[in-house]
Design an enzyme around this catalytic site. Structure first.
Site, PDB file in Angstrom:
ATOM      1  N   THR A   1      -7.089 -10.766  13.484  1.00 25.13           N
ATOM      2  CA  THR A   1      -6.448  -9.496  13.821  1.00 25.13           C
ATOM      3  C   THR A   1      -7.302  -8.622  14.729  1.00 25.13           C
ATOM      4  OG1 THR A   1      -5.376  -7.537  12.871  1.00 25.13           O
ATOM      5  CG2 THR A   1      -7.289  -8.385  11.690  1.00 25.13           C
TER       6      THR A   1
ATOM      7  N   ARG B   1      -6.560   4.255  16.349  1.00 25.21           N
ATOM      8  CA  ARG B   1      -6.037   5.457  15.693  1.00 25.21           C
ATOM      9  C   ARG B   1      -6.997   6.640  15.822  1.00 25.21           C
ATOM     10  NH1 ARG B   1      -4.841   2.827   9.905  1.00 25.21           N
ATOM     11  NH2 ARG B   1      -6.874   1.930  10.448  1.00 25.21           N
TER      12      ARG B   1
ATOM     13  N   ASP C   1      -9.310  -0.730  16.461  1.00 24.42           N
ATOM     14  CA  ASP C   1      -8.572   0.375  15.844  1.00 24.42           C
ATOM     15  C   ASP C   1      -8.473   1.508  16.841  1.00 24.42           C
ATOM     16  OD1 ASP C   1      -7.484   2.340  14.205  1.00 24.42           O
ATOM     17  OD2 ASP C   1      -8.685   1.767  12.462  1.00 24.42           O
TER      18      ASP C   1
ATOM     19  N   GLN D   1       0.820  -1.206   0.000  1.00 25.03           N
ATOM     20  CA  GLN D   1       0.000   0.000   0.000  1.00 25.03           C
ATOM     21  C   GLN D   1       0.859   1.263   0.000  1.00 25.03           C
ATOM     22  OE1 GLN D   1      -2.746  -0.462   3.335  1.00 25.03           O
ATOM     23  NE2 GLN D   1      -4.334  -1.097   1.907  1.00 25.03           N
TER      24      GLN D   1
ATOM     25  N   GLY E   1       0.670  -0.235  14.202  1.00 30.06           N
ATOM     26  CA  GLY E   1      -0.245  -1.260  14.695  1.00 30.06           C
ATOM     27  C   GLY E   1      -1.644  -0.757  14.962  1.00 30.06           C
TER      28      GLY E   1
END
Length: 391
Positions: free
Chosen positions: A311, A325, A323, A267, A290
């Site tokens: 995951t 982020r 997630d 990517q 991560g």
């Protein structure tokens, strides 16, 4: 993610305290450093304060010191998500404080915090458990203790003990006499957003790349000197039109080592080539390894994946959300580059929504997928089937 305050409230608080931001950031950054090296810190909430130490580095001596300072048995504080994985509660929101019995050792605490190692043999049903969340206890220092562990890129688990109320009137002087650093819950709440809002371009240079010889790398850093994010400006920018943008979270294993467990390296290089082909655009390289849990925790998640977890489940086993982020740093950099309308290279609809929520117009989502291999087939399938990625 443990939610501490809504974005609108955060923005208001940041604007109100803009002159205090450097000291606020530095106090949290100092607490992060102390926590990472195994020291005890104080998190001061509304009308109460906690002694806090990272569970993953707990020693017998540290456990004894926390008990001596607080005059009580310490508690283990973990995310409600981790507690639900352990079968202690059913609601994954907020944090859970587990009272520790006298016979529980530092080794058992580390086991309860870290699912990658040996697990405790005894059941936990006899321990008292209290769930704490933003709705029921908005001023709880426990929420700050979990958040600062995450900011430290440690497992989101801490050992805590309540400081006696009589010490609160002279908390600063008492902390200093015990060589402890105290940090306010409010500063921890503001940290992520204020760090993003105060990013500054500290250096830049022309760096020809194999996929794009006309490339400039710009480094952005907050005033507390913590993690840098990069804007890789490729070709010529035309901000009068929608700019082709890729927001890429750093991946040491995929980007640098060409790991086959993910598609990150493909990517990254593919985005640079695509932006160059289009004549210009920006790749934001964000320090959120991560999906925001850090490299060490990502390797822990890999261990769990090797045991059969996907995951998403692996992150949740560790006590994190799938997630972790945030996109405010990316939005701030785009704003500083005068980019408000973009064509976004992504397969993740959540990323589109997050940017739009922060005021960026996503004119078009540009598909950005690559073939899987036998090592990442399950990872890719999980991203598509459970993560909602459009592959």
């Amino acid at each position: 993610m443990v939610v501490l305050m809504s974005n609108k409230k955060l923005d208001y608080k940041i604007k109100k305290n803009i002159t205090l931001l450097p000291s606020m950031l530095q106090s949290v950054e100092r607490a992060i450093a102390d926590l990472r090296r195994g020291s005890i810190v104080i998190v001061a909430g509304n009308e109460h304060a906690l002694l806090v130490q990272a569970a993953e580095g707990l020693t017998r001596e540290a456990l004894a010191r926390i008990s001596a300072l607080s005059k009580e048995n310490p508690s283990l504080l973990i995310t409600a998500r981790r507690a639900s994985i352990l079968g202690l509660i059913n609601d994954p929101r907020g944090a859970v404080r587990i009272s520790l019995a006298d016979e529980i050792t530092a080794e058992v605490v580390r086991m309860m915090a870290d699912p990658t190692g040996p697990q405790p043999q005894k059941g936990l049903t006899a321990l008292s458990i209290a769930r704490i969340d933003q709705d029921t206890a908005p001023g709880a220092a426990e929420l700050g203790a979990i958040e600062i562990a995450k900011l430290s890129r440690l497992l989101p688990a801490t050992v805590v003990a309540t400081i006696p109320k009589e010490k609160l009137s002279y908390l600063s002087s008492w902390a200093e006499s015990e060589s402890l650093l105290a940090v306010e819950l409010e500063d921890i709440r503001l940290y992520r957003s204020s760090e993003a809002r105060t990013l500054k371009n500290v250096s830049e240079a022309e760096v020809p790349l194999s996929e794009s010889e006309t490339t400039k790398i710009m480094a952005f850093r907050p005033p507390d000197g913590s993690r840098e994010h990069l804007a890789i400006v490729i070709g010529e920018l035309n901000t009068e039109q929608a700019v082709l943008v890729r927001i890429h979270s750093e991946c040491f294993t995929g980007d640098l080592l060409a790991s086959l467990r993910c598609d990150c390296g493909d990517q990254l290089r593919g985005a640079i080539a695509e932006i160059n082909k289009a004549g210009g655009g920006v790749l934001l390289y964000m320090a959120q390894e991560g999906r925001g849990i850090g490299l060490v925790n990502k390797l822990r998640a890999y261990q769990l994946q090797d045991k059969g977890y996907d995951t998403l489940d692996a992150n949740e086993q560790l006590g994190f959300d799938y997630d972790e982020r945030i996109y405010q740093p990316a939005v701030e950099i785009l704003n500083q580059l005068d980019i408000s309308k973009i064509r976004l290279l992504t397969n993740n609809p959540q990323k589109v929504r997050a940017l739009e929520d922060e005021g960026i117009e996503v004119f078009e989502r540009v598909a950005h997928s690559f073939p899987s291999n036998r090592h990442n087939e399950r990872y890719m399938a999980t991203k598509q089937g459970r993560g909602g990625h459009l592959l």
